[in-house]
Scaffold this motif. Structure first.
Motif, mmCIF file in Angstrom:
data_model
loop_
_atom_site.group_PDB
_atom_site.id
_atom_site.type_symbol
_atom_site.label_atom_id
_atom_site.label_comp_id
_atom_site.label_asym_id
_atom_site.label_seq_id
_atom_site.Cartn_x
_atom_site.Cartn_y
_atom_site.Cartn_z
ATOM 1 N N ARG A 40 101.306 2.241 12.611
ATOM 2 C CA ARG A 40 99.950 3.006 13.727
ATOM 3 C C ARG A 40 99.172 3.649 13.624
ATOM 4 O O ARG A 40 98.208 3.493 14.594
ATOM 5 N N GLY A 63 96.673 2.949 16.263
ATOM 6 C CA GLY A 63 96.001 3.818 17.728
ATOM 7 C C GLY A 63 94.767 4.707 17.217
ATOM 8 O O GLY A 63 94.223 4.722 18.170
ATOM 9 N N THR A 119 96.888 0.876 23.581
ATOM 10 C CA THR A 119 98.034 1.755 23.457
ATOM 11 C C THR A 119 99.053 1.176 23.589
ATOM 12 O O THR A 119 100.359 1.888 23.540
ATOM 13 N N VAL A 151 100.195 0.473 20.722
ATOM 14 C CA VAL A 151 101.476 1.864 19.557
ATOM 15 C C VAL A 151 102.901 2.908 20.380
ATOM 16 O O VAL A 151 103.673 2.772 19.309
ATOM 17 N N PHE A 168 99.434 10.675 11.743
ATOM 18 C CA PHE A 168 98.956 9.367 12.199
ATOM 19 C C PHE A 168 96.697 10.625 11.988
ATOM 20 O O PHE A 168 96.092 10.130 11.882
#
Length: 297
Positions: free
Chosen positions: A67, A71, A154, A157, A177
């Motif tokens: 992630r 991201g 995006t 994600v 994150f």
């Protein structure tokens, strides 16, 4: 709804400030690094005061790393899109994220996608064509390509967040994150870090603070209201970015931008509505989690 509106306003300020910082000589690596560095204590304090420090424990560090990678690249591309394009246009193209979310869910997750959502996808792409008018050369092609690539990442994600959401709390996802991204960004800063004047440091501080605040507000909004209610607030970004763009001297969007925005927003809202409907009948068509704004954790 109010929390989501404030979150979107914070994100709009963050990206537009990133554009201003670029004009002051700040590179993208620095922007992303200080955005995460300054946001980290804000995120940690929020987790500690809400779900508790113990909630950051995880057994899925590999998924968190995935992630983070997707991201982080998406975040950098989003900042770049606001540098290459006027703010309102960058925000509008970012609204295509639910469209790409639908496509990726069908291709990667093999989820059933009916004619209604495919029709919304086509409507959204029609909106992009109306807005950018490729034959007119109003906007640089590389800017449009970067904005679309950011929307795709995006959307990716969002798919990873669906998986993490089955076992992890929202604050845990935000924390990992932010923390994990410090490793690659810190390494990159060995080559990209440079001195700045006080005004530029102030811009970087604003980026970090409003970015961290946006993360908190996005999480809080979903705690107090269902996705189907708060999601439409994401499209207020076109208002905030238009006003901010005018404030920094970018002027007002063209008529084609507004027309394209209406088509893209209509597409995203219809997809969200179909997801809401299908969520009540999961055996027929599982819902796709989507958001019009770039997920910040």
């Amino acid at each position: 709804m109010a929390l989501r509106l404030m979150a979107v306003l914070c994100l709009s300020i963050m990206f537009v400030t990133g554009r201003i910082a670029a004009n002051h000589g700040v590179n993208l690596i620095e922007t992303a690094f200080y955005r995460q560095l300054i946001a980290l204590p804000v995120v940690f304090a929020t987790v500690a005061l809400t779900t508790g420090v113990g909630s950051i424990r995880t057994r899925r560090i590999g998924v968190h790393a995935t992630r983070m990678t997707i991201g982080l690249i998406g975040m950098i591309l989003n900042f770049l899109s606001y540098i290459l394009l006027p703010p309102a246009e960058a925000a509008t193209i970012g609204f295509t994220m639910p469209i790409f979310g639908t496509i990726l869910s069908a291709l990667i997750l093999r989820e059933a996608t009916g004619i209604h959502r495919w029709g919304a996808v086509l409507l959204g792409f029609a909106g992009v064509l109306v807005m950018v008018r490729p034959d007119a050369g109003h906007f640089p092609a590389e800017g449009v390509a970067v904005a679309l690539a950011a929307a795709v990442l995006t959307a990716m994600v969002s798919l990873v967040l669906r998986e993490l959401g089955r076992t992890e709390q929202a604050g845990t996802v935000v924390f990992w994150f932010t923390l994990l991204s410090m490793a690659p960004l810190g390494l990159a800063m060995l080559f990209f870090a440079q001195p700045h004047d006080a005004a530029t440091w102030g811009l970087l501080f604003v980026i970090g603070v409003v970015g961290g605040t946006a993360q908190i507000l996005l999480t809080a909004a979903l705690r107090y209201g269902p996705v189907s209610v708060v999601l439409p607030m994401d499209y207020s970004a076109i208002i905030w970015t238009t006003l901010l763009g005018a404030f920094i001297g970018e002027g007002w969007p063209m008529a084609t931008t507004w027309i394209g925005a209406v088509l893209i927003i209509a597409s995203g809202l219809y997809i969200a509505w179909r997801e809401h409907v299908r969520a009540r009948y999961p055996l027929k068509e599982p819902p796709v989690v989507s958001s019009a704004v770039p997920p910040q954790g």
